[in-house]
Design a protein around this motif. Sequence first.
Motif, PDB file in Angstrom:
ATOM      1  N   GLY A   1      11.308 -13.198  14.224  1.00 25.31           N
ATOM      2  CA  GLY A   1      12.331 -12.183  14.026  1.00 25.31           C
ATOM      3  C   GLY A   1      11.772 -10.801  14.328  1.00 25.31           C
ATOM      4  N   TRP A   2      12.621  -9.775  14.228  1.00 24.99           N
ATOM      5  CA  TRP A   2      12.176  -8.428  14.571  1.00 24.99           C
ATOM      6  C   TRP A   2      11.139  -7.901  13.578  1.00 24.99           C
ATOM      7  N   LEU A   3      11.087  -8.462  12.367  1.00 28.04           N
ATOM      8  CA  LEU A   3      10.106  -8.000  11.390  1.00 28.04           C
ATOM      9  C   LEU A   3       8.672  -8.209  11.878  1.00 28.04           C
ATOM     10  N   GLU A   4       8.455  -9.283  12.643  1.00 25.64           N
ATOM     11  CA  GLU A   4       7.105  -9.585  13.117  1.00 25.64           C
ATOM     12  C   GLU A   4       6.553  -8.507  14.048  1.00 25.64           C
ATOM     13  N   ALA A   5       7.439  -7.708  14.625  1.00 31.55           N
ATOM     14  CA  ALA A   5       6.992  -6.656  15.541  1.00 31.55           C
ATOM     15  C   ALA A   5       6.608  -5.364  14.823  1.00 31.55           C
ATOM     16  N   VAL A   6       6.836  -5.306  13.505  1.00 28.38           N
ATOM     17  CA  VAL A   6       6.516  -4.108  12.727  1.00 28.38           C
ATOM     18  C   VAL A   6       5.065  -4.181  12.266  1.00 28.38           C
ATOM     19  N   ASP A   7       4.301  -3.131  12.547  1.00 26.71           N
ATOM     20  CA  ASP A   7       2.896  -3.109  12.151  1.00 26.71           C
ATOM     21  C   ASP A   7       2.747  -2.967  10.633  1.00 26.71           C
ATOM     22  N   PRO A   8       1.729  -3.606  10.051  1.00 20.90           N
ATOM     23  CA  PRO A   8       1.451  -3.419   8.620  1.00 20.90           C
ATOM     24  C   PRO A   8       1.113  -1.956   8.330  1.00 20.90           C
ATOM     25  N   PRO A   9       1.265  -1.514   7.079  1.00 22.09           N
ATOM     26  CA  PRO A   9       1.042  -0.105   6.760  1.00 22.09           C
ATOM     27  C   PRO A   9      -0.439   0.252   6.700  1.00 22.09           C
ATOM     28  N   ASP A  10      -0.716   1.535   6.827  1.00 28.91           N
ATOM     29  CA  ASP A  10      -2.058   2.057   6.621  1.00 28.91           C
ATOM     30  C   ASP A  10      -2.227   2.312   5.128  1.00 28.91           C
ATOM     31  N   LEU A  11      -3.007   1.467   4.470  1.00 31.34           N
ATOM     32  CA  LEU A  11      -3.139   1.551   3.020  1.00 31.34           C
ATOM     33  C   LEU A  11      -4.117   2.628   2.578  1.00 31.34           C
ATOM     34  N   SER A  12      -4.762   3.294   3.525  1.00 36.74           N
ATOM     35  CA  SER A  12      -5.716   4.338   3.153  1.00 36.74           C
ATOM     36  C   SER A  12      -5.017   5.651   2.840  1.00 36.74           C
ATOM     37  N   GLY A  13      -3.760   5.772   3.243  1.00 30.52           N
ATOM     38  CA  GLY A  13      -3.042   7.012   3.015  1.00 30.52           C
ATOM     39  C   GLY A  13      -2.485   7.115   1.611  1.00 30.52           C
ATOM     40  N   ASP A  14      -2.183   8.323   1.201  1.00 32.99           N
ATOM     41  CA  ASP A  14      -1.542   8.567  -0.093  1.00 32.99           C
ATOM     42  C   ASP A  14      -0.616   9.774   0.070  1.00 32.99           C
ATOM     43  N   PRO A  15       0.703   9.549   0.143  1.00 31.17           N
ATOM     44  CA  PRO A  15       1.376   8.280  -0.161  1.00 31.17           C
ATOM     45  C   PRO A  15       1.355   7.302   1.019  1.00 31.17           C
ATOM     46  N   VAL A  16       1.763   6.059   0.727  1.00 33.17           N
ATOM     47  CA  VAL A  16       1.946   5.050   1.767  1.00 33.17           C
ATOM     48  C   VAL A  16       3.391   5.150   2.240  1.00 33.17           C
ATOM     49  N   VAL A  17       3.572   5.450   3.517  1.00 34.72           N
ATOM     50  CA  VAL A  17       4.912   5.659   4.061  1.00 34.72           C
ATOM     51  C   VAL A  17       5.344   4.420   4.838  1.00 34.72           C
ATOM     52  N   PRO A  18       6.489   3.814   4.483  1.00 31.17           N
ATOM     53  CA  PRO A  18       6.961   2.637   5.219  1.00 31.17           C
ATOM     54  C   PRO A  18       7.245   2.956   6.675  1.00 31.17           C
ATOM     55  N   ALA A  19       7.070   1.943   7.527  1.00 37.01           N
ATOM     56  CA  ALA A  19       7.494   2.074   8.918  1.00 37.01           C
ATOM     57  C   ALA A  19       9.023   2.004   8.974  1.00 37.01           C
ATOM     58  N   THR A  20       9.591   2.476  10.070  1.00 40.37           N
ATOM     59  CA  THR A  20      11.042   2.414  10.254  1.00 40.37           C
ATOM     60  C   THR A  20      11.365   1.671  11.539  1.00 40.37           C
ATOM     61  N   SER A  21      12.210   0.657  11.418  1.00 39.86           N
ATOM     62  CA  SER A  21      12.660  -0.111  12.579  1.00 39.86           C
ATOM     63  C   SER A  21      14.061  -0.621  12.295  1.00 39.86           C
ATOM     64  N   GLN A  22      14.921  -0.603  13.292  1.00 39.05           N
ATOM     65  CA  GLN A  22      16.300  -1.079  13.137  1.00 39.05           C
ATOM     66  C   GLN A  22      17.037  -0.335  12.012  1.00 39.05           C
ATOM     67  N   ASN A  23      16.686   0.930  11.791  1.00 40.70           N
ATOM     68  CA  ASN A  23      17.262   1.738  10.699  1.00 40.70           C
ATOM     69  C   ASN A  23      16.925   1.180   9.325  1.00 40.70           C
ATOM     70  N   VAL A  24      15.820   0.460   9.225  1.00 40.22           N
ATOM     71  CA  VAL A  24      15.370  -0.150   7.973  1.00 40.22           C
ATOM     72  C   VAL A  24      13.933   0.287   7.703  1.00 40.22           C
ATOM     73  N   SER A  25      13.640   0.645   6.454  1.00 39.79           N
ATOM     74  CA  SER A  25      12.259   0.953   6.053  1.00 39.79           C
ATOM     75  C   SER A  25      11.531  -0.351   5.773  1.00 39.79           C
ATOM     76  N   VAL A  26      10.325  -0.517   6.336  1.00 41.59           N
ATOM     77  CA  VAL A  26       9.630  -1.809   6.266  1.00 41.59           C
ATOM     78  C   VAL A  26       8.180  -1.617   5.847  1.00 41.59           C
ATOM     79  N   VAL A  27       7.755  -2.442   4.878  1.00 43.51           N
ATOM     80  CA  VAL A  27       6.341  -2.567   4.531  1.00 43.51           C
ATOM     81  C   VAL A  27       5.986  -4.042   4.590  1.00 43.51           C
ATOM     82  N   ARG A  28       5.068  -4.409   5.508  1.00 43.91           N
ATOM     83  CA  ARG A  28       4.646  -5.802   5.663  1.00 43.91           C
ATOM     84  C   ARG A  28       3.232  -5.954   5.099  1.00 43.91           C
ATOM     85  N   LEU A  29       3.136  -6.595   3.944  1.00 44.13           N
ATOM     86  CA  LEU A  29       1.817  -6.818   3.349  1.00 44.13           C
ATOM     87  C   LEU A  29       1.230  -8.173   3.724  1.00 44.13           C
TER      88      LEU A  29
END
Length: 322
Positions: free
Chosen positions: A130-158
Amino acid sequence: MTRDQLWERLRAVEDPELDDDVVSLGLVTDVIVEGDTAVVSVAFNAPLSPTEREMCDEIRALCRGMGLTPRLHADSTHDGVTGVRNTITIGASAIDAKPGVVTGTLATALAGLDAHVGVFDFRLESASNGWLEAVDPPDLSGDPVVPATSQNVSVVRLGPLLPRDGTIPATDAVLDLLLPRIRNRLVWGGLDYLLVALPSSSESVRHTVLERVPTRGTIAVGAAGTESTSLRTAVRTLSTETTVIGALGTVSDGDRRPEPTSDYDLADHDLPCPYLGTIPLESDAGPDAEPFREAAVAITDLVGAINRQRAARLQLAEKEPG
């Protein structure tokens, strides 16, 4: 027109799912009358729910019928996850049910209805394509952790960041340490609905997610049809781990979608939870496909009913002496 008079007349508005009026249920939380303006606060917290929208229209019509200009204020409480109104988990007991495809397409269908939507993806498997597989996992070193945006949806893939079962340290142990820290740093930015994709391949990881992420409940996903046990197995399996609030049946490429008078009704009657619809898994079935839009609307109505039931119980408990 006094505040008390308006409050009393609001008893004419019935909640069709809870079988009582909105005042008796405690769903009207405040009424203010200032001049020719009526401000009515209601314990509705499921954006785009058709039932809640209809009740709001009835309240507005009642106010106008009394010569008042209505202003409605809806509840905006969060679900235990900062910045999220309603959190729902989606799970299956078998990978071939493709819960990732279902989660992704439901999310985009909800976004297509103008809801603010996010996906928190904990799946260890990545075979759904599905399209979720194309979303990169987040950078956990940042603060705050900002979700990626794809298809008008905020996504965090852990899921892709976790070790697989059989490794040391164990997947659930890593997640148990990681999740509280990530939750405190995640900025969802104000979501109406957060869909949490559970892994099908690891009961221990599912348990950790369900324990650490407060939700309204879980929607079980499995193959539809009277000859298939996939959906019933998913409901039965997940019910031992969480509260299953609804079920979605799926049909794969080339399978005929069950007619509403056959498998749909049978599944509806045989399951211990509401049946929210049958949806296709074809590669060309996008979020605008009618079955997904119908399922998305059904989810908003289901969440609305759950929220109002809880609000009514809380109001009743506050009124009870001692």
